[in-house]
Motif scaffolding. Structure first.
Motif, PDB file in Angstrom:
ATOM      1  N   THR B  76      29.547   9.864  34.326  1.00 57.65           N
ATOM      2  CA  THR B  76      30.288   8.653  34.610  1.00 57.65           C
ATOM      3  C   THR B  76      29.766   7.739  35.635  1.00 57.65           C
ATOM      4  N   GLY B  77      29.414   8.513  36.778  1.00 58.15           N
ATOM      5  CA  GLY B  77      29.123   7.854  37.921  1.00 58.15           C
ATOM      6  C   GLY B  77      27.629   7.154  37.667  1.00 58.15           C
ATOM      7  N   ALA B  78      26.783   7.676  36.815  1.00 57.67           N
ATOM      8  CA  ALA B  78      25.561   7.093  36.388  1.00 57.67           C
ATOM      9  C   ALA B  78      25.767   5.801  35.297  1.00 57.67           C
ATOM     10  N   GLN B  83      26.326  -0.168  34.123  1.00 59.56           N
ATOM     11  CA  GLN B  83      26.934  -1.231  33.814  1.00 59.56           C
ATOM     12  C   GLN B  83      27.336  -2.483  34.832  1.00 59.56           C
ATOM     13  N   ALA B  84      27.190  -1.852  36.104  1.00 64.58           N
ATOM     14  CA  ALA B  84      27.497  -2.750  37.193  1.00 64.58           C
ATOM     15  C   ALA B  84      26.101  -3.639  37.563  1.00 64.58           C
ATOM     16  N   ILE B  96      25.212  -4.693  47.014  1.00 62.68           N
ATOM     17  CA  ILE B  96      26.671  -4.285  46.961  1.00 62.68           C
ATOM     18  C   ILE B  96      26.968  -3.434  45.838  1.00 62.68           C
ATOM     19  N   ILE B  97      25.923  -2.866  45.346  1.00 66.07           N
ATOM     20  CA  ILE B  97      25.906  -1.961  44.132  1.00 66.07           C
ATOM     21  C   ILE B  97      26.909  -0.696  44.457  1.00 66.07           C
ATOM     22  N   GLY B  98      26.781  -0.277  45.666  1.00 63.93           N
ATOM     23  CA  GLY B  98      27.578   0.965  46.004  1.00 63.93           C
ATOM     24  C   GLY B  98      28.936   0.475  46.083  1.00 63.93           C
ATOM     25  N   TRP B  99      29.302  -0.716  46.625  1.00 63.17           N
ATOM     26  CA  TRP B  99      30.828  -1.000  46.458  1.00 63.17           C
ATOM     27  C   TRP B  99      31.147  -1.382  44.892  1.00 63.17           C
ATOM     28  N   GLY B 100      30.413  -1.870  43.893  1.00 62.83           N
ATOM     29  CA  GLY B 100      30.618  -2.231  42.869  1.00 62.83           C
ATOM     30  C   GLY B 100      30.961  -1.024  41.993  1.00 62.83           C
ATOM     31  N   ALA B 101      30.055  -0.124  42.138  1.00 59.62           N
ATOM     32  CA  ALA B 101      30.145   1.263  41.233  1.00 59.62           C
ATOM     33  C   ALA B 101      31.174   2.013  41.948  1.00 59.62           C
ATOM     34  N   GLY B 102      31.282   1.832  43.426  1.00 58.55           N
ATOM     35  CA  GLY B 102      32.236   3.058  43.903  1.00 58.55           C
ATOM     36  C   GLY B 102      33.768   2.532  43.702  1.00 58.55           C
ATOM     37  N   PHE B 103      34.058   1.126  43.807  1.00 60.09           N
ATOM     38  CA  PHE B 103      35.533   1.028  43.472  1.00 60.09           C
ATOM     39  C   PHE B 103      35.925   1.473  41.908  1.00 60.09           C
ATOM     40  N   ALA B 104      34.709   0.962  40.936  1.00 64.55           N
ATOM     41  CA  ALA B 104      35.256   1.419  39.513  1.00 64.55           C
ATOM     42  C   ALA B 104      35.341   2.943  39.379  1.00 64.55           C
ATOM     43  N   ILE B 105      34.535   3.795  40.190  1.00 65.31           N
ATOM     44  CA  ILE B 105      34.794   5.266  40.035  1.00 65.31           C
ATOM     45  C   ILE B 105      35.980   5.461  40.591  1.00 65.31           C
ATOM     46  N   PHE B 171      36.772  16.796  43.626  1.00 61.61           N
ATOM     47  CA  PHE B 171      35.427  17.257  43.330  1.00 61.61           C
ATOM     48  C   PHE B 171      34.524  16.287  42.510  1.00 61.61           C
ATOM     49  N   GLY B 172      35.366  15.713  41.408  1.00 57.96           N
ATOM     50  CA  GLY B 172      34.506  14.906  40.327  1.00 57.96           C
ATOM     51  C   GLY B 172      34.304  13.624  40.826  1.00 57.96           C
ATOM     52  N   ASP B 173      35.188  13.110  41.830  1.00 57.44           N
ATOM     53  CA  ASP B 173      34.865  11.891  42.609  1.00 57.44           C
ATOM     54  C   ASP B 173      33.408  11.984  43.370  1.00 57.44           C
ATOM     55  N   LEU B 174      33.315  13.220  44.307  1.00 54.21           N
ATOM     56  CA  LEU B 174      32.128  13.373  45.049  1.00 54.21           C
ATOM     57  C   LEU B 174      30.851  13.620  43.970  1.00 54.21           C
ATOM     58  N   VAL B 175      30.937  14.280  42.730  1.00 57.96           N
ATOM     59  CA  VAL B 175      29.956  14.480  41.698  1.00 57.96           C
ATOM     60  C   VAL B 175      29.423  12.939  41.330  1.00 57.96           C
ATOM     61  N   ALA B 176      30.452  12.223  41.064  1.00 59.23           N
ATOM     62  CA  ALA B 176      30.325  10.882  40.204  1.00 59.23           C
ATOM     63  C   ALA B 176      29.513   9.899  41.329  1.00 59.23           C
ATOM     64  N   ILE B 177      29.724  10.009  42.551  1.00 57.01           N
ATOM     65  CA  ILE B 177      29.112   9.395  43.629  1.00 57.01           C
ATOM     66  C   ILE B 177      27.601   9.708  43.538  1.00 57.01           C
ATOM     67  N   ILE B 178      27.515  11.286  43.579  1.00 64.95           N
ATOM     68  CA  ILE B 178      25.956  11.668  43.486  1.00 64.95           C
ATOM     69  C   ILE B 178      25.488  11.070  42.487  1.00 64.95           C
TER      70      ILE B 178
END
Lengths: 272, 267
Positions: B76-78, B83-84, B96-105, B171-178
């Protein structure tokens, strides 16, 4: 050959076995999936599929899921507008490009994937439960004895129906989420319809990616679920397990295909 | 509907009649879930929970789901970065990719997909298990032994599901950010430092909190629907299969409806 008892084997070998077992199971599953896919495609090409069985399955897969998919896609459309609107307001003064970007991301990502996840839940579970209960009551063996190929008889109509109906429902999902998104944009951000419904960023590439996703997900759901159903063992409890596994594995297959197809789409149709 | 009533229904009323039956069925299910929730809350007041059952269920539902949740979250994170990517490339603002992907995740996709997976794996299994117990009259056996099935069987499951989805979501949030960091590096050549910079600058505790609130809402929904459909199985082993199917569908609709309300309430 002498039989080696479990406790006589060295610890190192037993530890290796524990590591190896899940990998071997994964390999067996993948090989089984590939074999079933090949057999299904061969049956599809070899002769004309049974039209009545196809339409029955297509009705069950498609018409039966329309309401379910519509409800979820309405919510998805509204939430996408809400979340991206709030975030865009933090960096941009106005939201005139919001619609164009949202339509693109709905077409590329959310419409096909969420729709397919919903179908995996509803249709995948149904396929696995049906075929699984036929397996545990020996009906599949009875088919084999009557010289009817279970893959040809059971899997092919479901496969064709799923491929056609998932693609059709993907387009329907895009339409529904677009309508819901337009309403939400109008109510929350006061964007009028003409500003929001803006196809300027949507190219042919997005529709190619979307259709491709619909077709691939539609192929993945019946193959994964039918394989789970055909390998059912252990009575009615086994059918329960097969159903659960069908939902989980086909959802996982969809997410993996999503990543692969998204990357391919990004490379083949680079953003303008 | 039996054939006799169908024969007496005038042709023009068939569609409204079927719609009405559908609405009545939905009302019955929603009402049943509400009643079940009320009876469970009543048993919480002096908490009467079987501790051993709770721990056993937590292990079965939570620990065994770690693999599937991490696989889902990683992909999902990938995907969110992929998509962003057109957006940030279009505005030539890869930072700003960190923000764009981060808030969606955090706000949407990770809680939603993890909950759907959890519902498929744990919720469906729970319905099948309870349904099998119902059709083999094990619940009646419990009642005959003066053991309350709701506080012995159902309440530990409900609490375990809500608790475990909450933990798995963190846990999943962390993995998704990785996953997002890996794919940002591979696809856009944004290194991890830059990703985390924009992520930490633009994402505040409110985004993370929203993810947590959503996971609790989704967990409650999954737990209640799967227990309700499991307890109301009729018609032997085929009934269990039907119950599993409708439980998963109802849980998915419930998750999306909860998502809608929590998004609008939390903004």
């Amino acid at each position: 050959m002498t039989i080696q008892l479990e406790f006589e084997r060295p610890d190192r070998e037993r530890a290796l076995d524990k590591l190896r077992a899940p990998l071997l199971a994964l390999w067996r599953d993948l090989a089984g999936l590939y074999g079933l896919l090949r057999q299904t495609l061969r049956c599809c090409l070899a002769k004309r599929p049974d039209r009545q069985a196809f339409f029955e399955q297509a009705y069950a897969v498609g018409n039966g899921s329309v309401l379910f998919v519509s409800v979820t896609m309405t919510v998805v459309g509204m939430i996408t507008v809400m979340q991206s609107g709030v975030q865009t307001q933090r960096v941009l003064p106005e939201l005139s490009l919001l619609g164009a970007n949202i339509i693109q991301i709905l077409a590329r990502e959310f419409a096909p994937t969420v729709c397919a996840l919903m179908l995996a839940t509803r249709v995948g579970a149904g396929i696995a439960a049906e075929i699984g209960s036929m397996v545990v009551t020996d009906q599949v063996d009875a088919l084999r004895m009557s010289a009817a190929d279970p893959v040809d008889y059971l899997v092919v109509p479901r496969f064709l129906a799923c491929v056609v109906m998932t693609t059709a429902l993907t387009y329907w999902s895009l339409f529904i989420s677009l309508v819901a998104g337009t309403v939400a944009a109008n109510l929350i951000f006061d964007l009028n319809v003409n500003t929001f419904v803006n196809f300027s960023l949507v190219g042919a590439g997005d529709f190619v990616v979307m259709t491709l996703k619909g077709l691939m997900y539609g192929a993945a759901i019946p193959i994964v679920s039918a394989q789970r159903g055909l390998t059912t063992f252990g009575g009615s409890e086994g059918v329960g397990w097969a159903t659960t596994n069908a939902v989980v594995h086909s959802s996982l297959a969809i997410i993996m295909l999503d990543l692969v197809l998204s990357i391919v789409g990004y490379i083949v149709f680079p953003p303008v | 509907m039996s054939d006799a009533t169908r024969a007496t229904t005038p042709f023009g009323l068939i569609v409204p009649e079927r719609m009405g039956q559908g609405l009545l069925a939905i009302a019955e299910q929603v009402g049943g879930i509400g009643v079940l929730a009320g009876r469970l809350v009543a048993r919480l007041v002096p908490p009467r929970i079987d501790r051993y059952e709770l721990i056993r269920n937590c292990h079965k539902m939570g620990v065994r789901s770690v693999g599937i949740v991490s696989a889902t979250a990683l992909f999902t994170g990938a995907i969110m970065v992929v998509q962003a990517a057109p957006l940030v490339v279009r505005f030539s603002a890869t930072e700003i990719i960190g923000w764009g992907a981060g808030f969606a995740i955090l706000r949407e996709v990770a809680p939603l997909l993890i909950a759907l997976m959890f519902s498929g794996r744990v919720g469906a299994n729970n319905t099948a298990e309870l349904g099998t117990m119902v059709v083999t009259e094990q619940l009646d056996a419990l009642r005959a032994l003066a053991i309350d099935p709701l506080s012995y069987l159902i309440l530990p499951r409900v609490i375990a599901m809500i608790l475990m989805l909450f933990v798995l979501n963190i846990f999943g949030d962390l993995v998704a950010i990785i996953g997002a960091i890996i794919s940002a590096k591979a696809l856009l050549d944004v290194d991890a430092h830059m990703f985390m910079n924009s992520f930490l600058n633009m994402i505040d505790h409110w985004d993370f909190l929203q993810s947590l609130v959503k996971s609790v809402a989704f967990g409650t929904m999954i737990a209640l629907t799967s227990c309700y459909f499991g307890l109301n199985v009729k018609g032997g082993a085929p009934g269990v299969g039907r119950a599993v199917n409708s439980a998963v569908v109802a849980a998915a609709i419930g998750i999306f409806v909860m998502d809608y309300f929590s998004t609008f309430v939390l903004k």
